[in-house]
Design a protein around this motif. Sequence first.
Motif, PDB file in Angstrom:
ATOM      1  N   VAL A 175       0.862  -1.179   0.000  1.00  0.00           N
ATOM      2  CA  VAL A 175       0.000   0.000   0.000  1.00  0.00           C
ATOM      3  C   VAL A 175       0.900   1.231   0.000  1.00  0.00           C
ATOM      4  O   VAL A 175       1.711   1.416   0.911  1.00  0.00           O
ATOM      5  CB  VAL A 175      -0.930   0.009   1.237  1.00  0.00           C
ATOM      6  CG1 VAL A 175      -1.827   1.250   1.208  1.00  0.00           C
ATOM      7  CG2 VAL A 175      -1.766  -1.264   1.283  1.00  0.00           C
ATOM      8  N   GLU A 176       0.756   2.087  -1.024  1.00  0.00           N
ATOM      9  CA  GLU A 176       1.613   3.264  -1.176  1.00  0.00           C
ATOM     10  C   GLU A 176       0.758   4.530  -1.145  1.00  0.00           C
ATOM     11  O   GLU A 176      -0.241   4.634  -1.867  1.00  0.00           O
ATOM     12  CB  GLU A 176       2.389   3.195  -2.488  1.00  0.00           C
ATOM     13  CG  GLU A 176       3.367   4.346  -2.684  1.00  0.00           C
ATOM     14  CD  GLU A 176       4.162   4.212  -3.972  1.00  0.00           C
ATOM     15  OE1 GLU A 176       5.091   5.000  -4.171  1.00  0.00           O
ATOM     16  OE2 GLU A 176       3.829   3.314  -4.774  1.00  0.00           O
ATOM     17  N   ASN A 177       1.165   5.493  -0.306  1.00  0.00           N
ATOM     18  CA  ASN A 177       0.418   6.745  -0.237  1.00  0.00           C
ATOM     19  C   ASN A 177       0.978   7.773  -1.206  1.00  0.00           C
ATOM     20  O   ASN A 177       1.938   7.504  -1.950  1.00  0.00           O
ATOM     21  CB  ASN A 177       0.389   7.275   1.208  1.00  0.00           C
ATOM     22  CG  ASN A 177       1.779   7.659   1.716  1.00  0.00           C
ATOM     23  OD1 ASN A 177       2.724   7.817   0.943  1.00  0.00           O
ATOM     24  ND2 ASN A 177       1.909   7.795   3.025  1.00  0.00           N
ATOM     25  N   ALA A 178       0.391   8.976  -1.184  1.00  0.00           N
ATOM     26  CA  ALA A 178       0.774  10.014  -2.143  1.00  0.00           C
ATOM     27  C   ALA A 178       2.201  10.498  -1.947  1.00  0.00           C
ATOM     28  O   ALA A 178       2.804  11.077  -2.857  1.00  0.00           O
ATOM     29  CB  ALA A 178      -0.198  11.197  -2.016  1.00  0.00           C
ATOM     30  N   ARG A 179       2.789  10.269  -0.790  1.00  0.00           N
ATOM     31  CA  ARG A 179       4.160  10.691  -0.510  1.00  0.00           C
ATOM     32  C   ARG A 179       5.167   9.597  -0.855  1.00  0.00           C
ATOM     33  O   ARG A 179       6.366   9.751  -0.633  1.00  0.00           O
ATOM     34  CB  ARG A 179       4.269  11.088   0.962  1.00  0.00           C
ATOM     35  CG  ARG A 179       5.449  11.968   1.285  1.00  0.00           C
ATOM     36  CD  ARG A 179       5.224  12.779   2.542  1.00  0.00           C
ATOM     37  NE  ARG A 179       4.781  11.971   3.666  1.00  0.00           N
ATOM     38  CZ  ARG A 179       4.296  12.481   4.791  1.00  0.00           C
ATOM     39  NH1 ARG A 179       4.182  13.790   4.928  1.00  0.00           N
ATOM     40  NH2 ARG A 179       3.892  11.700   5.772  1.00  0.00           N
ATOM     41  N   GLY A 180       4.689   8.479  -1.390  1.00  0.00           N
ATOM     42  CA  GLY A 180       5.577   7.380  -1.752  1.00  0.00           C
ATOM     43  C   GLY A 180       5.929   6.463  -0.611  1.00  0.00           C
ATOM     44  O   GLY A 180       6.779   5.579  -0.761  1.00  0.00           O
ATOM     45  N   GLU A 181       5.295   6.642   0.552  1.00  0.00           N
ATOM     46  CA  GLU A 181       5.549   5.776   1.706  1.00  0.00           C
ATOM     47  C   GLU A 181       4.768   4.474   1.545  1.00  0.00           C
ATOM     48  O   GLU A 181       3.586   4.499   1.149  1.00  0.00           O
ATOM     49  CB  GLU A 181       5.140   6.478   2.997  1.00  0.00           C
ATOM     50  CG  GLU A 181       5.919   7.751   3.255  1.00  0.00           C
ATOM     51  CD  GLU A 181       5.338   8.568   4.393  1.00  0.00           C
ATOM     52  OE1 GLU A 181       6.098   9.333   5.010  1.00  0.00           O
ATOM     53  OE2 GLU A 181       4.115   8.442   4.658  1.00  0.00           O
ATOM     54  N   LYS A 182       5.412   3.368   1.871  1.00  0.00           N
ATOM     55  CA  LYS A 182       4.816   2.060   1.627  1.00  0.00           C
ATOM     56  C   LYS A 182       4.591   1.307   2.937  1.00  0.00           C
ATOM     57  O   LYS A 182       5.400   1.405   3.862  1.00  0.00           O
ATOM     58  CB  LYS A 182       5.708   1.230   0.691  1.00  0.00           C
ATOM     59  CG  LYS A 182       5.862   1.845  -0.700  1.00  0.00           C
ATOM     60  CD  LYS A 182       6.771   1.003  -1.571  1.00  0.00           C
ATOM     61  CE  LYS A 182       6.936   1.648  -2.954  1.00  0.00           C
ATOM     62  NZ  LYS A 182       7.834   0.838  -3.819  1.00  0.00           N
ATOM     63  N   ARG A 183       3.493   0.577   2.979  1.00  0.00           N
ATOM     64  CA  ARG A 183       3.173  -0.335   4.078  1.00  0.00           C
ATOM     65  C   ARG A 183       2.866  -1.694   3.467  1.00  0.00           C
ATOM     66  O   ARG A 183       2.407  -1.789   2.324  1.00  0.00           O
ATOM     67  CB  ARG A 183       1.973   0.173   4.894  1.00  0.00           C
ATOM     68  CG  ARG A 183       2.162   1.560   5.494  1.00  0.00           C
ATOM     69  CD  ARG A 183       3.201   1.543   6.601  1.00  0.00           C
ATOM     70  NE  ARG A 183       3.260   2.821   7.287  1.00  0.00           N
ATOM     71  CZ  ARG A 183       4.006   3.842   6.909  1.00  0.00           C
ATOM     72  NH1 ARG A 183       4.748   3.718   5.811  1.00  0.00           N
ATOM     73  NH2 ARG A 183       4.009   4.972   7.594  1.00  0.00           N
ATOM     74  N   TYR A 184       3.109  -2.760   4.262  1.00  0.00           N
ATOM     75  CA  TYR A 184       3.008  -4.113   3.716  1.00  0.00           C
ATOM     76  C   TYR A 184       2.183  -5.025   4.615  1.00  0.00           C
ATOM     77  O   TYR A 184       2.096  -4.832   5.834  1.00  0.00           O
ATOM     78  CB  TYR A 184       4.402  -4.714   3.548  1.00  0.00           C
ATOM     79  CG  TYR A 184       5.303  -3.941   2.616  1.00  0.00           C
ATOM     80  CD1 TYR A 184       5.260  -4.155   1.242  1.00  0.00           C
ATOM     81  CD2 TYR A 184       6.202  -2.995   3.114  1.00  0.00           C
ATOM     82  CE1 TYR A 184       6.090  -3.443   0.389  1.00  0.00           C
ATOM     83  CE2 TYR A 184       7.021  -2.284   2.261  1.00  0.00           C
ATOM     84  CZ  TYR A 184       6.970  -2.516   0.898  1.00  0.00           C
ATOM     85  OH  TYR A 184       7.791  -1.812   0.056  1.00  0.00           O
ATOM     86  N   LEU A 185       1.616  -6.047   3.976  1.00  0.00           N
ATOM     87  CA  LEU A 185       0.925  -7.123   4.685  1.00  0.00           C
ATOM     88  C   LEU A 185       1.143  -8.417   3.911  1.00  0.00           C
ATOM     89  O   LEU A 185       0.818  -8.497   2.713  1.00  0.00           O
ATOM     90  CB  LEU A 185      -0.574  -6.826   4.808  1.00  0.00           C
ATOM     91  CG  LEU A 185      -1.443  -7.949   5.393  1.00  0.00           C
ATOM     92  CD1 LEU A 185      -1.020  -8.250   6.826  1.00  0.00           C
ATOM     93  CD2 LEU A 185      -2.919  -7.580   5.320  1.00  0.00           C
ATOM     94  N   LYS A 186       1.681  -9.410   4.588  1.00  0.00           N
ATOM     95  CA  LYS A 186       1.865 -10.726   3.976  1.00  0.00           C
ATOM     96  C   LYS A 186       0.702 -11.614   4.410  1.00  0.00           C
ATOM     97  O   LYS A 186       0.269 -11.577   5.564  1.00  0.00           O
ATOM     98  CB  LYS A 186       3.200 -11.323   4.437  1.00  0.00           C
ATOM     99  CG  LYS A 186       3.525 -12.666   3.770  1.00  0.00           C
ATOM    100  CD  LYS A 186       4.825 -13.234   4.336  1.00  0.00           C
ATOM    101  CE  LYS A 186       6.024 -12.411   3.914  1.00  0.00           C
ATOM    102  NZ  LYS A 186       7.295 -13.053   4.357  1.00  0.00           N
TER     103      LYS A 186
END
Length: 369
Positions: free
Chosen positions: A353-364
Amino acid sequence: MKKIFLFIVLLFVGWHAHAQVVLNLQLPPLGLTIKPQLWNLSLVNTSAQDLSVRVEMVMTDVSNNQRVLTGTSKLILLPRGVKQLQLSDVMPITYNPGSPGYAVDPSPEGFLPIGLFNICYTVIRVQSDEVDRLGEECETIEVEPISPPQLMMPLDEEQVDITRPFFAWIPPSPFNTLNSLLFDWVLVEVQATQSPADAIQQNVPVLTRQNISFTNLQYPLSAPELDSSKLYAWRITAKNNMSPIANSEVWSFRVRRYGLDTIAATGTGYFAKLYREEGAAFTICTGVLRFEYLNELNSAAVNLRLFDISTAMRKQITLDSTDQSVRLGQNFVQVDLRETGGMINKHLYLLEVENARGEKRYLKFEYRE
């Protein structure tokens, strides 16, 4: 015969003339971790006069005889008899690192590298250009980490929700003294009459992995699924320069036995959290993937990407829509994957999941039909 006797006498006299100082090492057999502990020793001056000497220390690796560290004390006035050295007697000490393959803390009070070492001390008297070795002593010492590797997940005695769990652990410390850190992972079945620790020592492993460079491991798809009727135990062994340095505790876990009620409960109401690291979060998806997302930017949407990570080739899955509408603050998102092409039962997937600032979060997650 007289010539042989005379030679032995001269040899003994020559050795005795040089061994004028006896070293008594008082290094701790366990708990040696920092440089100042190397200088806990006493010197016995057996000569008839006071001596001005230096003490040289050489540390070498037992496994390959490579020089790891050397140290030379300042000039010490050694009176006749016994002198218990204090740190102030030898400071300042000149340290020189040996082989570049070892992480040596440059600080005079720094940590020692981890491993099994031979440490040799030599007492040297310097007069003009002449160097006289007055005594020497060696000892083999194991430098252990302050903290061994610590297991994180699955928790001890936990019932995990999947038959191919995700394992994670914390490396030993101090981490900066470990320049070539690898891990061995072992999983065994625990019999009814055994403790988990006994099972690790005695049983043939269900699965092992050697020389892991990360602090996590996903139970592989190529291995048989774990059995919900069995108890399992696991342990991590940390290695530095390919030599074992510390074992973790032994933890045990079971695979939860699912009935109809538990399957239904798992599929509804639970929203998994996202994390910055790819392997930090794990859940099971039974068709609809549910996750929490905190929108701090007040943007209208985030970008979703989905990858099949069951094989070495990370394959991207085409979603019906890559844009997910969100509102400011906490969002509880549901993504229906039942009609998405490429979803395979019991495969592992990674949501990005990537926001407008390019920061990413993940879920496996593991997908189940």
